[in-house]
Scaffold this active site. Sequence first.
Site, PDB file in Angstrom:
ATOM      1  CD1 TRP A  29       1.155   3.520  -1.238  1.00 23.11           C
ATOM      2  CD2 TRP A  29      -0.679   4.458  -2.104  1.00 23.11           C
ATOM      3  NE1 TRP A  29       0.808   4.575  -0.441  1.00 23.11           N
ATOM      4  CE2 TRP A  29      -0.316   5.177  -0.946  1.00 23.11           C
ATOM      5  CE3 TRP A  29      -1.807   4.871  -2.817  1.00 23.11           C
ATOM      6  CZ2 TRP A  29      -1.024   6.282  -0.489  1.00 23.11           C
ATOM      7  CZ3 TRP A  29      -2.513   5.976  -2.369  1.00 23.11           C
ATOM      8  CH2 TRP A  29      -2.122   6.663  -1.201  1.00 23.11           C
ATOM      9  CB  SER A  63       5.650   4.181  -6.886  1.00 24.49           C
ATOM     10  OG  SER A  63       4.665   3.242  -7.223  1.00 24.49           O
ATOM     11  CB  VAL A 126      -0.143   0.449  -9.354  1.00 24.58           C
ATOM     12  CG1 VAL A 126      -1.396   0.985 -10.039  1.00 24.58           C
ATOM     13  CG2 VAL A 126       0.184  -0.952  -9.851  1.00 24.58           C
ATOM     14  CG  LEU A 127       2.971   6.004  -9.176  1.00 18.69           C
ATOM     15  CD1 LEU A 127       4.220   6.429  -9.936  1.00 18.69           C
ATOM     16  CD2 LEU A 127       2.784   6.857  -7.928  1.00 18.69           C
ATOM     17  CB  ILE A 128      -4.128   5.565  -9.695  1.00 19.48           C
ATOM     18  CG1 ILE A 128      -3.865   4.083  -9.986  1.00 19.48           C
ATOM     19  CG2 ILE A 128      -5.443   6.022 -10.338  1.00 19.48           C
ATOM     20  CD1 ILE A 128      -4.925   3.130  -9.439  1.00 19.48           C
ATOM     21  CB  THR A 132      -2.588  17.063  -5.616  1.00 18.90           C
ATOM     22  OG1 THR A 132      -1.931  15.794  -5.450  1.00 18.90           O
ATOM     23  CG2 THR A 132      -3.699  17.214  -4.593  1.00 18.90           C
ATOM     24  CG  HIS A 134       1.363  12.721  -4.689  1.00 14.57           C
ATOM     25  ND1 HIS A 134       1.303  11.397  -5.060  1.00 14.57           N
ATOM     26  CD2 HIS A 134       2.115  12.768  -3.569  1.00 14.57           C
ATOM     27  CE1 HIS A 134       1.987  10.666  -4.185  1.00 14.57           C
ATOM     28  NE2 HIS A 134       2.487  11.475  -3.273  1.00 14.57           N
ATOM     29  CG  PHE A 159       9.783   2.029 -15.803  1.00 15.99           C
ATOM     30  CD1 PHE A 159      10.098   2.730 -14.663  1.00 15.99           C
ATOM     31  CD2 PHE A 159       8.694   2.458 -16.563  1.00 15.99           C
ATOM     32  CE1 PHE A 159       9.350   3.836 -14.265  1.00 15.99           C
ATOM     33  CE2 PHE A 159       7.941   3.563 -16.186  1.00 15.99           C
ATOM     34  CZ  PHE A 159       8.269   4.251 -15.030  1.00 15.99           C
ATOM     35  NE  ARG A 173      -2.177   1.335 -20.083  1.00 15.71           N
ATOM     36  CZ  ARG A 173      -3.397   1.645 -20.544  1.00 15.71           C
ATOM     37  NH1 ARG A 173      -4.478   1.273 -19.883  1.00 15.71           N
ATOM     38  NH2 ARG A 173      -3.536   2.322 -21.672  1.00 15.71           N
TER      39      ARG A 173
HETATM   40  C1  DLZ Z   1       1.084   9.123  -1.258  1.00 19.39           C
HETATM   41  C2  DLZ Z   1       0.818   8.254  -2.435  1.00 19.39           C
HETATM   42  C3  DLZ Z   1      -0.278   8.513  -3.276  1.00 19.39           C
HETATM   43  C4  DLZ Z   1      -1.213   9.639  -3.062  1.00 19.39           C
HETATM   44  N1  DLZ Z   1      -0.536   7.718  -4.335  1.00 19.39           N
HETATM   45  C5  DLZ Z   1       0.270   6.662  -4.586  1.00 19.39           C
HETATM   46  C6  DLZ Z   1       0.023   5.815  -5.698  1.00 19.39           C
HETATM   47  O1  DLZ Z   1      -0.940   5.942  -6.471  1.00 19.39           O
HETATM   48  N2  DLZ Z   1       0.888   4.788  -5.918  1.00 19.39           N
HETATM   49  C7  DLZ Z   1       1.979   4.558  -5.114  1.00 19.39           C
HETATM   50  O2  DLZ Z   1       2.738   3.611  -5.380  1.00 19.39           O
HETATM   51  N3  DLZ Z   1       2.225   5.347  -4.042  1.00 19.39           N
HETATM   52  C8  DLZ Z   1       1.401   6.373  -3.763  1.00 19.39           C
HETATM   53  N4  DLZ Z   1       1.651   7.188  -2.693  1.00 19.39           N
HETATM   54  C9  DLZ Z   1       2.752   6.832  -1.750  1.00 19.39           C
HETATM   55  C10 DLZ Z   1       4.144   7.311  -2.163  1.00 19.39           C
HETATM   56  O3  DLZ Z   1       4.651   6.562  -3.249  1.00 19.39           O
HETATM   57  C11 DLZ Z   1       5.133   7.163  -0.988  1.00 19.39           C
HETATM   58  O4  DLZ Z   1       5.042   5.863  -0.468  1.00 19.39           O
HETATM   59  C12 DLZ Z   1       4.851   8.143   0.154  1.00 19.39           C
HETATM   60  O5  DLZ Z   1       4.810   9.460  -0.322  1.00 19.39           O
HETATM   61  C13 DLZ Z   1       5.928   8.031   1.254  1.00 19.39           C
HETATM   62  O6  DLZ Z   1       7.202   8.359   0.733  1.00 19.39           O
END
Ligand code: DLZ
Length: 209
Positions: A29, A63, A126-128, A132, A134, A159, A173
């Site tokens: 992602w 992630s 990378v989580l953005i 929601t 989530h 990490f 970053r």
């Molecule tokens: C579903 C999702 C969303 C909305 N955003 C991210 C993100 O910003 N970064 C990331 O690494 N993964 C995201 N995912 C996917 C989830 O991590 C996961 O792959 C799915 O929910 C399936 O388990």
Amino acid sequence: MAEHIKQHPDFTQRFDGSGLRIAVVHARWNKVVIDSLLAGTLAKLKENGVKDHNIVIQSVPGSFELPLAVQRVIAGSHVQAGATATDLLGGLGISSPLGTSRSGTPAPVVSTMPSQPFDAVIAIGVLIKGSTMHFEYICDSVSHALMRVQLDTGVPVIFGVLTALTEDQALERSGLGRGADKGHNHGEDWGAAAVEMASHARRWGEGKF
Ligand code: DLZ
């Protein structure tokens, strides 16, 4: 008193990565940012002496998948190392049903399996934040789970998960900032931290302080 207290750690002390085996597990992602973090991580591993053939890269969708992947990769590297030991015994004719070769000379030891489990694993994601909850759930569960994996296995897990509130934070970053200041690629820190922690863990495990 300095204006800013929060600082990156000092990575100037060099640790020798030439005998270490390291896995990098990354999510896919937000690929642009992941690619830059991965490049920074690999560059720093190599700068610290880790050999190409001792770096294994695996990818997972997101992630959320990282903790299980890291745990299985660590377990699999022990299976590989065990298989190498079995190859060795077979080569010496100890456990092979056929025993030694006809001439009585032990067969040559031919093994392509790596003999060493991973000394550290770097988990990159990378989580953005979206609109929601989530983001909060995944950040929380992934960080706790990665911590659990390293404590359960005794293998350092770095990490490498960015938890960014905006796209700009993620870009800055990973050294891809949109402004004049491109920011700092945190992947470099993760590569250096992996070599340091792997070196410490090996030394501490041998009772050397
Ligand atoms: C579903 C999702 C969303 C909305 N955003 C991210 C993100 O910003 N970064 C990331 O690494 N993964 C995201 N995912 C996917 C989830 O991590 C996961 O792959 C799915 O929910 C399936 O388990």
